[in-house]
Scaffold this motif. Structure first.
Motif, mmCIF file in Angstrom:
data_model
loop_
_atom_site.group_PDB
_atom_site.id
_atom_site.type_symbol
_atom_site.label_atom_id
_atom_site.label_comp_id
_atom_site.label_asym_id
_atom_site.label_seq_id
_atom_site.Cartn_x
_atom_site.Cartn_y
_atom_site.Cartn_z
ATOM 1 N N PRO A 68 0.790 -1.231 0.000
ATOM 2 C CA PRO A 68 0.000 0.000 0.000
ATOM 3 C C PRO A 68 0.822 1.281 0.000
ATOM 4 N N ILE A 69 2.033 1.236 0.536
ATOM 5 C CA ILE A 69 2.819 2.464 0.634
ATOM 6 C C ILE A 69 3.083 3.088 -0.734
ATOM 7 N N LEU A 107 0.910 6.252 -1.452
ATOM 8 C CA LEU A 107 1.097 7.484 -0.677
ATOM 9 C C LEU A 107 -0.190 8.287 -0.557
ATOM 10 N N ASP A 150 -5.072 7.837 3.772
ATOM 11 C CA ASP A 150 -4.596 6.674 4.512
ATOM 12 C C ASP A 150 -3.073 6.779 4.576
ATOM 13 N N PRO A 201 0.843 6.682 4.932
ATOM 14 C CA PRO A 201 1.727 5.563 5.257
ATOM 15 C C PRO A 201 2.615 5.866 6.455
ATOM 16 N N VAL A 205 6.283 5.886 7.284
ATOM 17 C CA VAL A 205 7.510 5.899 6.503
ATOM 18 C C VAL A 205 8.700 5.549 7.389
ATOM 19 N N ARG A 210 3.226 8.808 12.265
ATOM 20 C CA ARG A 210 1.877 8.243 12.267
ATOM 21 C C ARG A 210 1.041 8.819 13.399
ATOM 22 N N ALA A 251 -5.232 -2.552 2.928
ATOM 23 C CA ALA A 251 -5.613 -1.199 2.507
ATOM 24 C C ALA A 251 -6.785 -1.268 1.544
ATOM 25 N N ASP A 253 9.206 -0.404 3.121
ATOM 26 C CA ASP A 253 7.770 -0.502 3.383
ATOM 27 C C ASP A 253 7.452 -1.261 4.662
ATOM 28 N N ASP A 299 5.322 0.426 7.437
ATOM 29 C CA ASP A 299 3.925 0.607 7.050
ATOM 30 C C ASP A 299 3.172 -0.720 7.069
ATOM 31 N N ASN A 300 3.767 -1.759 6.507
ATOM 32 C CA ASN A 300 3.132 -3.079 6.545
ATOM 33 C C ASN A 300 2.871 -3.517 7.982
ATOM 34 N N ARG A 306 -0.104 -1.788 9.554
ATOM 35 C CA ARG A 306 -1.377 -2.246 8.995
ATOM 36 C C ARG A 306 -1.787 -3.599 9.574
#
Length: 412
Positions: free
Chosen positions: A130-131, A134, A138, A140, A142, A149, A212, A344, A347-348, A351
């Motif tokens: 999903p990152i 951008l 939603d 990301p 980073v 966040r 996402a 990533d 971010d993963n 999520r």
């Protein structure tokens, strides 16, 4: 159709395209995969045509892996490197692109996008995580600033401001790509690292909607397919015997890239699992990880094992959060401790944490004491197992490879 798939990176960047290529070949298409020369054997073993494209990065190069797995500057270093040899990549790609009826690109195969546009070929782009989108709706997490966040409550306007700053910085990383486009008489187009990576016809998001959902600022022609899973062998006799000898173990792995720059991760993991008194499997890659030559009977060290086969038999999985490893862990339906290193992975990790299936512990804070506590929570608190099982059931039903192949078939 004659279809050219292009990719660059680790196994997490290779395996989805092997899965997709094999499915397209089953449907009667002629498929070639263009990527680093070191992957030739794996590509041909999957029954696909192979075309070598520079750069030829090696997953055994520990110095290179340490250089690109830096949390603050790793992504910049990868992009600058790939952009710096875009001419060579373009030269290597052009012949295969000229042969193809349809070209499928990866987020940083800049030369493939140029070749598709130069030759006026039909072109499908893909993203793996999903990152890549951008989204301001939603935002990301980073790697250089995961703490940001906590500012998401400020809303889309704030997210737009900092994402635009990042995009402007990223434009400097891909100047050689813009220079090559100009030499070939192509319009500059959108930023090759961001909007410019997306096809105007079809964008395939090769991940689960659980990670996402489509956002208003995603390309309007995006299809979220689900993960494309590629089977990669069977368990060794040694590992099979270990698994059958006792209760499910905790599995520790750093995928195919972070494993080359593990530092003290495996030593800390060994200390943590001994504190817990649990069985464990350590996937340590081809690199020495500083572990004792003789391990306790309840702990097994192996260089590699197919995640698909192993994860489903784990009590919990501790991993780096790469999208390929994350996908397999989600499908297995097992609770996770994610220890992101770079790219990533932050971010993963966030999520999966939101799904209730994981805890997150940054690499900089990974210690035997913290790992012990987090893993203990994962295996003793039923909420993690329940959430992970529910997620796993949904992911196993998505059939991402078939959905992606359907979308490509419609391009014909």
């Amino acid at each position: 159709m004659r279809i050219l798939l292009t990719t660059f990176g680790s196994y997490g960047d290779l395996f989805p395209y092997l899965a997709l290529g094999a499915e397209l070949r089953r449907r009667g298409h002629e498929v070639t995969l263009a990527t680093s020369a070191g992957y030739q054997a794996k590509v041909e073993a999957a029954g696909l045509g192979f075309h070598a494209v520079r750069p030829d990065a090696s997953l055994d190069d520990r110095e290179m892996l340490a250089y690109v797995m830096d949390a603050r500057r790793g992504s910049e270093r990868v992009v600058r490197y790939v952009a710096s040899i875009v001419r060579e990549s373009y030269e290597d790609t052009f012949e295969a692109a000229n042969w193809a009826d349809l070209i499928v690109t990866h987020p940083i195969t800049f030369a493939s996008v140029i070749a598709a546009q130069q030759l006026r070929k039909r072109w499908v782009s893909s993203v793996l995580a999903p990152i890549s989108f951008l989204s301001i709706y939603d935002p990301p997490v980073v790697a250089p600033a995961p703490w940001m966040r906590r500012l998401n409550f400020l809303g889309p306007k704030f997210a737009r401001a900092w994402i635009n700053i990042g995009k402007q910085q990223g434009l400097n990383w891909v100047r050689p790509v813009l220079a090559l486009r100009a030499e070939l008489g192509l319009e500059p187009g959108a930023n090759p690292l961001f909007e410019g990576q997306h096809s105007p016809s079809l964008v395939m998001a090769l991940f689960s909607r659980l990670l996402a959902a489509p956002q208003p600022d995603w390309p309007g022609h995006t299809v979220v397919t689900g993960f494309c899973f590629f089977g990669d062998g069977t368990l060794s006799a040694e590992l099979e015997k270990f698994l059958e000898a006792g209760p499910p173990p905790v599995v520790f792995t750093l995928g195919s890239s972070a494993v080359g720059t593990a530092g003290d991760f495996y030593r800390h993991s060994l200390d943590a699992i001994q504190r817990l008194g649990q069985r464990a499997v350590l996937l340590t890659g081809s690199h020495p990880q500083g572990l004792p030559e003789v391990l306790p009977d309840h702990i097994l060290e192996v260089p590699y094992a197919p995640h698909e086969k192993l994860f489903a038999r784990a009590a919990a999985i501790v991993h780096q959060g790469g999208i390929g490893t994350t996908a397999q862990a989600l499908r297995a339906g097992r609770p996770m401790l994610i220890v992101p290193f770079a790219h990533d992975q932050f971010d993963n990790a966030e999520r999966v944490r939101r799904l209730g299936a994981a805890e997150v512990l940054p690499r900089s804070r990974y210690s035997p004491q913290r790992a012990e506590k987090r893993v203990r929570d994962l295996i003793t608190r039923s909420c993690y197992a329940q959430a992970a099982a529910q997620v796993g059931e949904k992911v196993r039903c998505e059939e991402g490879t078939s959905v992606a192949a359907d979308a490509i078939d419609r391009m014909g």
